[in-house]
Scaffold this motif. Structure first.
Motif, PDB file in Angstrom:
ATOM      1  N   SER A   1       0.838  -1.209   0.000  1.00  0.00           N
ATOM      2  CA  SER A   1       0.000   0.000   0.000  1.00  0.00           C
ATOM      3  C   SER A   1       0.865   1.248   0.000  1.00  0.00           C
ATOM      4  CB  SER A   1      -0.919   0.018   1.222  1.00  0.00           C
ATOM      5  OG  SER A   1      -2.026  -0.833   1.018  1.00  0.00           O
ATOM      6  N   GLY A   2       2.118   1.103   0.431  1.00  0.00           N
ATOM      7  CA  GLY A   2       3.052   2.223   0.442  1.00  0.00           C
ATOM      8  C   GLY A   2       4.260   1.926  -0.404  1.00  0.00           C
ATOM      9  N   LEU A   3       4.786   2.975  -1.059  1.00  0.00           N
ATOM     10  CA  LEU A   3       5.971   2.827  -1.900  1.00  0.00           C
ATOM     11  C   LEU A   3       6.932   3.971  -1.629  1.00  0.00           C
ATOM     12  CD1 LEU A   3       7.574   1.617  -4.355  1.00  0.00           C
ATOM     13  CD2 LEU A   3       6.256   3.204  -5.795  1.00  0.00           C
ATOM     14  N   LEU A   4       8.214   3.626  -1.433  1.00  0.00           N
ATOM     15  CA  LEU A   4       9.313   4.583  -1.400  1.00  0.00           C
ATOM     16  C   LEU A   4      10.345   4.053  -2.386  1.00  0.00           C
ATOM     17  CD1 LEU A   4      10.914   6.990  -0.242  1.00  0.00           C
ATOM     18  CD2 LEU A   4      11.654   5.488   1.625  1.00  0.00           C
ATOM     19  N   ALA A   5      10.714   4.853  -3.381  1.00  0.00           N
ATOM     20  CA  ALA A   5      11.564   4.340  -4.452  1.00  0.00           C
ATOM     21  C   ALA A   5      12.604   5.381  -4.843  1.00  0.00           C
ATOM     22  CB  ALA A   5      10.725   3.968  -5.676  1.00  0.00           C
ATOM     23  N   MET A   6      13.751   4.884  -5.314  1.00  0.00           N
ATOM     24  CA  MET A   6      14.790   5.768  -5.846  1.00  0.00           C
ATOM     25  C   MET A   6      15.503   5.054  -6.984  1.00  0.00           C
ATOM     26  SD  MET A   6      18.228   4.937  -5.064  1.00  0.00           S
ATOM     27  CE  MET A   6      19.150   3.934  -3.868  1.00  0.00           C
ATOM     28  N   CYS A   7      16.011   5.842  -7.937  1.00  0.00           N
ATOM     29  CA  CYS A   7      16.763   5.275  -9.051  1.00  0.00           C
ATOM     30  C   CYS A   7      17.922   6.193  -9.386  1.00  0.00           C
ATOM     31  CB  CYS A   7      15.864   5.055 -10.269  1.00  0.00           C
ATOM     32  SG  CYS A   7      15.183   6.571 -10.954  1.00  0.00           S
ATOM     33  N   LEU A   8      18.848   5.669 -10.195  1.00  0.00           N
ATOM     34  CA  LEU A   8      20.031   6.429 -10.609  1.00  0.00           C
ATOM     35  C   LEU A   8      19.918   6.785 -12.092  1.00  0.00           C
ATOM     36  CD1 LEU A   8      22.870   4.317  -8.905  1.00  0.00           C
ATOM     37  CD2 LEU A   8      21.486   6.158  -7.941  1.00  0.00           C
TER      38      LEU A   8
ATOM     39  N   VAL B   1      15.714   0.995  -6.425  1.00  0.00           N
ATOM     40  CA  VAL B   1      15.429   0.327  -5.155  1.00  0.00           C
ATOM     41  C   VAL B   1      14.016   0.733  -4.771  1.00  0.00           C
ATOM     42  CG1 VAL B   1      16.040   0.063  -2.734  1.00  0.00           C
ATOM     43  CG2 VAL B   1      17.841   0.370  -4.443  1.00  0.00           C
ATOM     44  N   LEU B   2      13.135  -0.224  -4.540  1.00  0.00           N
ATOM     45  CA  LEU B   2      11.740   0.046  -4.208  1.00  0.00           C
ATOM     46  C   LEU B   2      11.423  -0.589  -2.857  1.00  0.00           C
ATOM     47  CD1 LEU B   2      11.843  -0.931  -7.516  1.00  0.00           C
ATOM     48  CD2 LEU B   2       9.599   0.160  -7.370  1.00  0.00           C
ATOM     49  N   TRP B   3      11.088   0.265  -1.896  1.00  0.00           N
ATOM     50  CA  TRP B   3      10.676  -0.222  -0.578  1.00  0.00           C
ATOM     51  C   TRP B   3       9.147  -0.282  -0.534  1.00  0.00           C
ATOM     52  CZ3 TRP B   3      14.663   3.409  -1.001  1.00  0.00           C
ATOM     53  CH2 TRP B   3      15.888   3.060  -0.454  1.00  0.00           C
ATOM     54  N   PHE B   4       8.606  -1.324   0.069  1.00  0.00           N
ATOM     55  CA  PHE B   4       7.155  -1.495   0.176  1.00  0.00           C
ATOM     56  C   PHE B   4       6.742  -1.538   1.640  1.00  0.00           C
ATOM     57  CE2 PHE B   4       8.477  -3.829  -3.701  1.00  0.00           C
ATOM     58  CZ  PHE B   4       7.840  -3.034  -4.644  1.00  0.00           C
ATOM     59  N   ARG B   5       5.540  -1.030   1.900  1.00  0.00           N
ATOM     60  CA  ARG B   5       4.922  -1.183   3.220  1.00  0.00           C
ATOM     61  C   ARG B   5       3.565  -1.818   3.022  1.00  0.00           C
ATOM     62  NH1 ARG B   5       6.289   4.290   6.705  1.00  0.00           N
ATOM     63  NH2 ARG B   5       8.422   3.687   7.255  1.00  0.00           N
ATOM     64  N   SER B   6       3.275  -2.782   3.863  1.00  0.00           N
ATOM     65  CA  SER B   6       2.008  -3.504   3.749  1.00  0.00           C
ATOM     66  C   SER B   6       0.861  -2.656   4.288  1.00  0.00           C
ATOM     67  CB  SER B   6       2.092  -4.831   4.500  1.00  0.00           C
ATOM     68  OG  SER B   6       2.470  -4.611   5.839  1.00  0.00           O
ATOM     69  N   GLU B   7      -0.330  -3.062   3.921  1.00  0.00           N
ATOM     70  CA  GLU B   7      -1.540  -2.313   4.254  1.00  0.00           C
ATOM     71  C   GLU B   7      -1.845  -2.383   5.748  1.00  0.00           C
ATOM     72  OE1 GLU B   7      -6.107  -2.247   2.536  1.00  0.00           O
ATOM     73  OE2 GLU B   7      -5.111  -4.191   2.868  1.00  0.00           O
ATOM     74  N   ILE B   8      -2.328  -1.244   6.260  1.00  0.00           N
ATOM     75  CA  ILE B   8      -2.885  -1.243   7.611  1.00  0.00           C
ATOM     76  C   ILE B   8      -4.338  -0.786   7.503  1.00  0.00           C
ATOM     77  CG2 ILE B   8      -0.715  -0.807   8.824  1.00  0.00           C
ATOM     78  CD1 ILE B   8      -1.595   2.136   9.047  1.00  0.00           C
ATOM     79  N   LYS B   9      -5.227  -1.487   8.122  1.00  0.00           N
ATOM     80  CA  LYS B   9      -6.643  -1.089   8.135  1.00  0.00           C
ATOM     81  C   LYS B   9      -6.906  -0.347   9.447  1.00  0.00           C
ATOM     82  CE  LYS B   9      -8.418  -4.820   5.223  1.00  0.00           C
ATOM     83  NZ  LYS B   9      -8.886  -3.938   4.139  1.00  0.00           N
ATOM     84  N   GLU B  10      -7.499   0.810   9.324  1.00  0.00           N
ATOM     85  CA  GLU B  10      -7.796   1.562  10.537  1.00  0.00           C
ATOM     86  C   GLU B  10      -9.158   2.225  10.427  1.00  0.00           C
ATOM     87  OE1 GLU B  10      -5.663   5.848   9.549  1.00  0.00           O
ATOM     88  OE2 GLU B  10      -4.750   4.506  11.009  1.00  0.00           O
ATOM     89  N   SER B  11      -9.698   2.565  11.567  1.00  0.00           N
ATOM     90  CA  SER B  11     -10.988   3.246  11.645  1.00  0.00           C
ATOM     91  C   SER B  11     -10.727   4.690  12.043  1.00  0.00           C
ATOM     92  CB  SER B  11     -11.895   2.558  12.667  1.00  0.00           C
ATOM     93  OG  SER B  11     -13.099   3.266  12.821  1.00  0.00           O
ATOM     94  N   MET B  12     -11.046   5.626  11.146  1.00  0.00           N
ATOM     95  CA  MET B  12     -10.835   7.040  11.418  1.00  0.00           C
ATOM     96  C   MET B  12     -12.110   7.647  11.999  1.00  0.00           C
ATOM     97  SD  MET B  12      -8.695   8.242   8.036  1.00  0.00           S
ATOM     98  CE  MET B  12      -8.564   9.927   8.630  1.00  0.00           C
TER      99      MET B  12
END
Length: 745
Positions: free
Chosen positions: A420-427, A435-446
């Motif tokens: 669900s989240g992406l942080l990426a960098m390239c040359l 390089v692509l970093w991933f973060r998994s989904e978090i379900k929350e109630s706002m």
């Protein structure tokens, strides 16, 4: 009521957004407003309640001197204060009018002087007010010594409630997505609590936010008031509506007044919280009954808001610094791994997957290097990663981040559980790399205050349908998916710094390969010169001896042999010349880069540098400025020149303390353009200055934050352009780097 079609709804929404809140043509009734013009302060406009307050018809005062309303003594006080209005914020004037004491507030707007009059509290109320104000220093001391933001918030709301007596005081923080959240609250027992709740962005329209950004405080003593019109409605000198942005008495939007009443309050006060020039949030006060807060208390609350704003900025900056420092050890280790990578820098990273994920608190990471793809942790499928990389590359951002990928890239909805989240960098390389970093989904109630999908209602008016504020503020929980924890400043810093190290290491490998190629070429030239020079010398000597044996005047056979010997001699001479040329070429140091000069506009180069490097300077609290003579054009390679500027400015940012300055300039000098980068940083020690352009100098000095190639490569680029990069520095005062590039003919 039947639902509106989208077009009609958008029209109503636009009309609401375009409401002239800065030019309402009216004021709130708890005071009097007068506009004055000219050296003798003639009245241009006046609020219609002057007749009720002073028994004089508005029309009788227009174009008359202020003294006709206030008497000569009060008018003289206003005139004297008006002389300083452009330089300082004039404190309230104490004016005695018709047996009553008023506070006169002065400000200037678009060439007109605006005087607002509010009744001064009686002696009992004034003494009570001043007793509260005397505690202000204690409150400010508590704010200035606060160590955490939550503690500061709680101090702020409780102290302002104690000062003013409002039933509810809360702190409202604006989110990146536009909506806001209540993060602190002090409320009377019977009040509905909003702490932790989110409010939709439509509750505070954009133009209202802009007013909050430019003016610290707004007060509404009674939301059920009847607006008092200005007479005349328009300015006589311009024919335009009067800008009341800076007026304390400014009449507010009737939609907002209705919003307040729907919320159960009849009076309010709002104080802006700023992070630099950005509106960070609000201190919002509300009361169930009408309440007028005296000017002294309002100013005390404004001071609390200003000090809290400074503390918020300071503690956020400190937190960012802590986040960055926490990443340093991992970045140093990963930099070392890239240096030791067998084939390329990303090979080294692939050997440290656990540390690479810990660096940004990612749940998965993918490394792309041409046809090779490494995946670690929770990642999408390889073909999905390849497609995502192509999308990211098209954005043009060397470093990209989002905590809600599927809202920007629809195919990511298929794998939002793992990414669900992406942080990426390239040359900037010709092959696919990232390089692509991933973060998994978090379900929350706002928790929302009311249904966020229905922030506006419709009501009938004399002119037809119009939008009205929502009437429900009950708790409304919304399940949110497809998001992850937001990437922190530290995470973004880590990705940017890792990319910088990767660039340096990649360039270092290119330099090493070029050095090896030069050595191989030199060795080949040495072999060729050794193996061919001696046979060529022998052939030349033998040709000379044979020429003495045969004469061109001899027989036909002798003449043919003589001609052949001449041809051999010429060929031998040619070979020697070629060998000399080859030896001369081997003595010329190979250029670090092959440059492709072209006509470039200096202003455009500076604009690109400004857009890319200003955020880094701003994050550190530095002033970065660019200046060039008009219409400068140079003959240079755009990528290599930008690389030099970027390196010099990045170094200046790195070694200049907060609140410092960095000045970048370009001026003409004969047939060249001289570029300079000057900073107010710590400077370079005199014993190190002669060595700063040497390869690996910073590494030799024990500086692990860089490879020491930046200035060495920059010098090579400028030499390839025919110029020279030089440096001057005074320890404790700063450094200046200058280089020349040919002017475009």
């Amino acid at each position: 009521m039947n639902p509106l079609d989208p077009e009609t709804f958008e029209t109503l929404l636009t009309n609401c957004a375009d409401e002239p809140i800065r030019f309402p043509g009216a004021i709130q009734p708890h005071g009097l407003l007068v506009t004055l013009r000219g050296p003798d302060l003639h009245i241009q406009q006046i609020s219609a309640n002057v007749e009720a307050l002073f028994g004089v018809a508005p029309a009788a005062l227009l174009d008359q001197p202020l003294s006709m309303l206030t008497g000569p003594q009060a008018a003289a006080a206003v005139l004297q204060a008006s002389h300083f209005i452009e330089q300082v914020e004039v404190p309230p004037l104490e004016l005695h009018l018709q047996g009553l004491t008023y506070e006169g507030l002065l400000h200037c707007n678009n060439g007109i002087l605006i005087l607002e009059l509010e009744l001064k509290p009686d002696e009992t109320e004034l003494n009570h007010t001043m007793a509260k104000v005397r505690n202000l220093s204690r409150v400010l001391q508590r704010l200035q010594t606060g160590k955490t933001l939550p503690a500061l918030y709680e101090t702020c709301v409780s102290e302002i409630q104690a000062l003013t007596g409002y039933d509810r005081v809360l702190i409202y923080r604006f989110q990146e997505e536009g909506h806001g959240q209540v993060i602190a609250e002090a409320s009377a027992p019977a009040m509905e609590l909003f702490n932790g709740m989110f409010f939709p962005a439509s509750d505070i329209p954009e133009q209202a936010r802009e007013l909050y950004r430019t003016h610290w405080l707004r007060i509404i003593p009674d939301a059920a008031y009847e607006p008092v019109q200005l007479v005349p409605k328009l300015r006589p000198d311009t024919g335009q509506a009067l800008d009341l942005s800076g007026a304390v008495l400014r009449s507010v939007s009737p939609i907002h007044c209705q919003y307040m009443q729907n919320m159960g309050v009849l009076s309010s006060m709002s104080i802006s919280l700023m992070d630099g020039e950005r509106l960070w949030g609000l201190i919002s006060c509300g009361h169930r009954t009408p309440l007028h807060v005296p000017h002294e208390l309002r100013m005390a609350c404004q001071t609390i808001g200003q000090v809290l704003s400074l503390q918020i900025s300071a503690l956020q900056t400190l937190e960012i610094s802590r986040q960055r420092e926490a990443k340093i050890d991992a970045l140093v280790h990963l930099n070392s791994a890239m240096e030791q990578g067998p084939e390329n820098v990303f090979d080294g990273l692939a050997l440290e997957p656990r540390l690479l994920m810990e660096l940004t608190r990612a749940s998965g990471v993918a490394i792309i290097e041409d046809k090779v793809l490494h995946r670690y942790g929770q990642c999408p499928h390889p073909e999905q990663i390849r497609d995502l990389y192509q999308w990211f590359k098209q954005s043009g951002d060397p470093v990209f981040s989002t905590h809600s990928l599927s809202t920007l890239y629809a195919p990511a909805a298929e794998y939002k559980d793992v990414a669900s989240g992406l942080l990426a960098m390239c040359l900037p390389k010709p092959v696919d790399n990232a390089v692509l970093w991933f973060r998994s989904e978090i379900k929350e109630s706002m928790p929302w205050s009311g249904d966020p999908k229905k922030p506006l209602n419709l009501e009938r008016s004399a002119t037809g349908l119009r939008l009205s504020p929502r009437t429900s503020f009950e708790l409304w929980k919304v399940e949110v998916d497809g998001i992850c924890d937001k990437w922190s400043h530290g995470d973004l810093f880590a990705a940017n710094d890792l990319r910088r190290s990767a660039l340096e290491n990649d360039l270092s490998r290119q330099v090493l390969r070029e050095q090896q190629a030069v050595r191989a070429r030199d060795e080949l030239v040495a072999v060729v010169s050794h193996d061919l020079r001696n046979p060529m010398t022998i052939i030349s000597m033998l040709c000379g001896m044979m020429q003495k044996t045969f004469s061109s005047d001899g027989s036909h056979a002798s003449r043919r042999i003589t001609t052949a010997i001449d041809t051999m001699q010429q060929a031998t001479s040619r070979m020697n010349i070629l060998l000399e040329d080859l030896l001369d070429t081997s003595k010329i140091e190979a250029g670090r880069y092959t440059i492709s000069p072209q006509s470039l506009d200096v202003t455009q180069i500076f604009e690109e540098a400004l857009s890319l490097l200003t955020p880094l300077a701003t994050d550190k609290g530095l002033e970065l400025t660019f200046h060039s003579e008009p219409d400068l054009k140079i003959h240079a390679d755009p990528e290599r020149l930008f690389q030099v500027l970027s390196n010099l400015i990045s170094n200046a940012i790195k070694f200049t303390p907060a609140q410092g300055t960095i000045q970048v300039a370009a001026i003409t000098s004969g047939d060249d353009i001289v570029f300079s980068v000057r900073d107010s940083g710590k400077g370079i020690p005199a014993e190190q200055l002669p060595h700063i352009f040497e390869r690996y100098w910073t590494a030799k000095e024990g500086n692990t934050s860089g490879t020491g190639l930046g200035l060495y490569i920059s010098q090579g680029i400028i030499k390839a352009h025919g110029g020279l990069l030089v440096a001057q520095s005074t320890p404790g005062q700063g450094s200046e780097f200058r280089f020349t590039v040919p002017k475009f003919a």
